[in-house]
Design an enzyme around this catalytic site. Structure first.
Site, PDB file in Angstrom:
ATOM      1  N   ASP A 118       0.842  -1.193   0.000  1.00  0.00           N
ATOM      2  CA  ASP A 118       0.000   0.000   0.000  1.00  0.00           C
ATOM      3  C   ASP A 118       0.880   1.247   0.000  1.00  0.00           C
ATOM      4  OD1 ASP A 118      -1.930   1.901   0.233  1.00  0.00           O
ATOM      5  OD2 ASP A 118      -2.732   1.214   2.147  1.00  0.00           O
ATOM      6  N   ASP A 143     -36.308 -31.821   9.909  1.00  0.00           N
ATOM      7  CA  ASP A 143     -37.359 -31.056   9.238  1.00  0.00           C
ATOM      8  C   ASP A 143     -38.189 -32.006   8.383  1.00  0.00           C
ATOM      9  OD1 ASP A 143     -38.234 -28.126   8.313  1.00  0.00           O
ATOM     10  OD2 ASP A 143     -38.165 -29.413   6.547  1.00  0.00           O
ATOM     11  N   ASP A 171     -43.623 -28.536  11.527  1.00  0.00           N
ATOM     12  CA  ASP A 171     -42.776 -29.500  10.805  1.00  0.00           C
ATOM     13  C   ASP A 171     -41.326 -29.505  11.274  1.00  0.00           C
ATOM     14  OD1 ASP A 171     -42.186 -27.015   9.827  1.00  0.00           O
ATOM     15  OD2 ASP A 171     -42.474 -27.502   7.715  1.00  0.00           O
ATOM     16  N   ASP A 172     -41.014 -28.769  12.338  1.00  0.00           N
ATOM     17  CA  ASP A 172     -39.655 -28.761  12.897  1.00  0.00           C
ATOM     18  C   ASP A 172     -39.591 -29.685  14.111  1.00  0.00           C
ATOM     19  OD1 ASP A 172     -38.403 -26.833  11.164  1.00  0.00           O
ATOM     20  OD2 ASP A 172     -39.602 -25.298  12.157  1.00  0.00           O
TER      21      ASP A 172
END
EC number: 3.4.23.-
Length: 643
Positions: free
Chosen positions: A26, A296, A360-361
């Protein structure tokens, strides 16, 4: 300073402390910079030095290392270096280095420097050619190296799995599939949706102006759903319009979501009374756990087939001039969550001590060794196989001590955090809320966070926003309202993790009332056993709660409000507080007296008598937090004794 994202940035390979580093060259930096993780002989200066970097900003530096050895292509260079945390680079070669070893020549693919004479190592002074590396090449090498590490790790893991781990893997494979109606789905239960009035026809005209993109996506998606047996063409007299939404989640997934407006059908059908589990009751179940797994159910609702008589009720219309009905339980029906939760609860019955489902978990949780956890997980997988429940393999997370569930991150040390995506949704709201609907969504998102216990005294901050939701009040949004929303969003950016108490922890609640609002917090006193020291007790924050007094309650005296604040807080956390003794801390000595001395049952104090009877069911030890020497405490205690 340029970033690594700049394709023209120049990097060279250097060696410091026998470690190879991609150093950034730099020319805009005054001096060489190093990240603190590079172990150098840092010395703190009496006064900071100020350095300028390429973006013209000036920063203060407090630590410096002299005579740092920097090896480039087997040549030794020495330069002073300062410590900077925020450079974003491991090492930056600054102008002090480039001037010291000039001439500095920079080409397209190389740089040239003069290596210094060093008689101690027989190093001659000479110009050396140094090839440069671009950020893209660094990234390519890093990705390749990471991929090789992952493949090697997977190979090692697969060959070092225990028989139990192999059994879990094989059973998971057996119960997973991408099609929710695969032959593995052996569930024979048929779901019925019933009209309140069986003669009623629920047909909503479809006046939605569809775009060409809509037409193409509906054609493709519906054809795929027909092929999988999820939907079928329909001649039903019932109909609901379908459309696409593209909200925050859909944008992240880069896929729009089909939605059907079943509002009219939901009004016309009989609901389902099966309740979803409360989040706080779920957290109460898993407290003290140190191993977690999540599973799941693949497209959960779609694993439940509809009764033939119910299919016509789910009919929907979409372009191009199509009419379909569902063979499976669709999203959007008011009965769907309760029906599916009941289905999951029945399938997992008997496993409640280490397994729970929220729609659904599925969460498997244990306070045990990893092997014991895997044994319990195997029981759950075998139950899913037995019941014909299909899982998603890509969403299965096995045996973790930190896991995401229902918008929260659960950790084995008992801490819970909000998942970043929850806060991202809140941040998307503008400061200047546009209308009532947007304000309702904002407050709903805020309530979700507050219900988890993360927000302190949020009722006090939102009390002026809630009246604006009512259609009886003219809509008006001021700069002060925008400032308030901005303050709330900033507050939510820096939420501390909460501690989820273990069964053996002693609970403490602190309550307060102020004007027209009340607030409380739950703490746990955890006994620690640090090595080599005496045992100590640490109080850890569990959650906050707050609320607004009703218009009638706002007329109560200050003492009554303080008492009611304590009662409301205890009601909120009744499940946690009832089993064993806890401490109630209050800054109201009136509440202390209220808990210690019985009231006379007369008509003047009917409300207070009822409150005291409710108070008695809680095994609370009341503590006045300002100390026993407060003169007001003695006065009020005498007052109670005289009643």
């Amino acid at each position: 300073m340029k970033s690594k994202g700049n394709p023209n940035a120049t990097f060279i390979t250097v060696k410091i402390n026998d470690v190879f580093i991609n150093a950034y060259v730099d020319t805009g930096a005054t001096i060489c910079l190093a990240d603190p993780k590079i172990k150098l002989k840092w010395v703190k200066m009496e006064k900071p030095i100020k350095i300028s970097i390429a973006d013209k900003s000036v920063q203060e530096i407090w630590h410096r290392a002299e005579m740092v050895e920097i090896w480039i292509r087997n040549y030794k260079f020495v330069a002073a270096t300062v410590c900077q945390k925020s450079s974003g680079m491991d090492f930056v070669i600054g102008n002090n280095f480039l001037r010291l070893y000039q001439p500095f020549i920079q080409g397209l693919n190389y740089i040239k420097l003069r290596a210094p004479l060093d008689k101690d190592i027989n190093q001659p002074s000479k110009m050396i050619y140094i090839p440069v590396t671009t950020p893209s090449k660094i990234l390519q090498f890093a990705i390749l190296e990471k991929l090789q590490d992952i493949l090697f790790e997977l190979h090692v893991q697969e060959n070092s799995k225990t028989p139990l781990e192999l059994k879990v893997s094989s059973t998971l494979e057996e119960v997973c599939d991408e099609n929710p109606l695969d032959v593995k789905n052996t569930n024979t239960e048929l779901v019925k949706i019933e009209l309140i009035n069986p003669e009623k026809e629920v047909n909503v005209p479809n006046n939605i102006p569809y775009s060409l993109r809509d037409i193409n996506e509906f054609s493709q998606e519906c054809a795929d759903l027909v092929r999988k047996g999820i939907i079928e063409e329909s001649k039903s007299p019932h109909s609901a319009p379908a459309f696409y939404v593209e909200n925050h989640n859909e944008i992240k997934r880069k896929k729009r979501r089909m939605v059907i407006n079943y509002k009219a059908l939901n009004k016309a059908t009989i609901g389902n009374a099966h309740k979803l589990p409360r989040i706080d009751s779920i957290l109460t179940k898993v407290k003290g756990s140190n191993w977690f797994s999540t599973l799941d159910a693949k497209s959960g609702y779609w694993q439940l087939r509809l009764h033939p008589q119910s299919k016509p009720l789910t009919a929907f219309s979409c372009p191009p001039q199509k009419h379909y009905q569902w063979n499976v339980l669709p999203f959007g029906l008011k009965q769907a969550p309760g029906i599916y939760q009941n289905f999951m609860d029945k399938n997992l019955e008997g496993l409640e001590n280490f397994c729970l489902a929220y729609i659904d978990d599925i969460l498997v949780f244990t306070n045990s060794s990893r092997e014991e956890h895997l044994s319990k997980l195997l029981v759950v997988l075998e139950r899913c196989k037995e019941k014909g429940l299909i899982l998603s393999k890509k969403k299965a997370i096995i045996a973790r001590q930190t896991i995401d569930f229902l918008g929260l991150t659960l950790q084995e040390n008992g801490e819970i955090k909000l998942q970043p995506n929850v806060l991202e949704k809140l941040e998307l709201f503008p400061d200047a809320i546009e209308d009532r609907k947007q304000l309702q969504r904002f407050l709903g998102c805020l309530n979700y966070i507050a219900d988890k216990g993360f927000l302190k005294e949020i009722a006090k901050e939102t009390k002026n926003l809630y009246p604006k939701v009512s259609i009886t009040n003219p809509w008006h949004w001021s700069d002060l309202d925008s400032k308030l929303v901005n303050q709330i969003k900033k507050k939510c950016k820096d939420l501390s993790p909460l501690y989820f108490p273990k069964p053996e922890d002693y609970l403490i609640i602190e309550t307060d009332a102020s004007g027209d609002t009340w607030a409380g917090c739950l703490k746990a006193a955890e006994l620690l056993f640090p090595k080599g020291t005496k045992n100590k007790v640490v109080e850890r924050l569990c959650k906050y709660t707050s609320g607004i007094f009703s218009s009638a309650e706002q007329k109560y005296t200050v003492h009554e409000k303080e008492t009611l604040a304590a009662l409301k807080t205890m009601r909120k956390w009744k499940a946690e507080l009832l089993p064993k003794e806890f401490t109630l801390r209050t800054d109201s000595s009136y509440v202390t007296g209220f808990a210690r001395h019985n009231l006379k049952a007369n008509y003047n104090q009917g409300r207070l008598v009822r409150w005291q009877l409710e108070f008695l069911q809680y095994p609370a030890r009341v503590e006045y937090i300002k100390g026993e020497k407060n003169s007001l405490a003695d006065t009020l205690t005498r007052e109670w004794k005289q009643q």
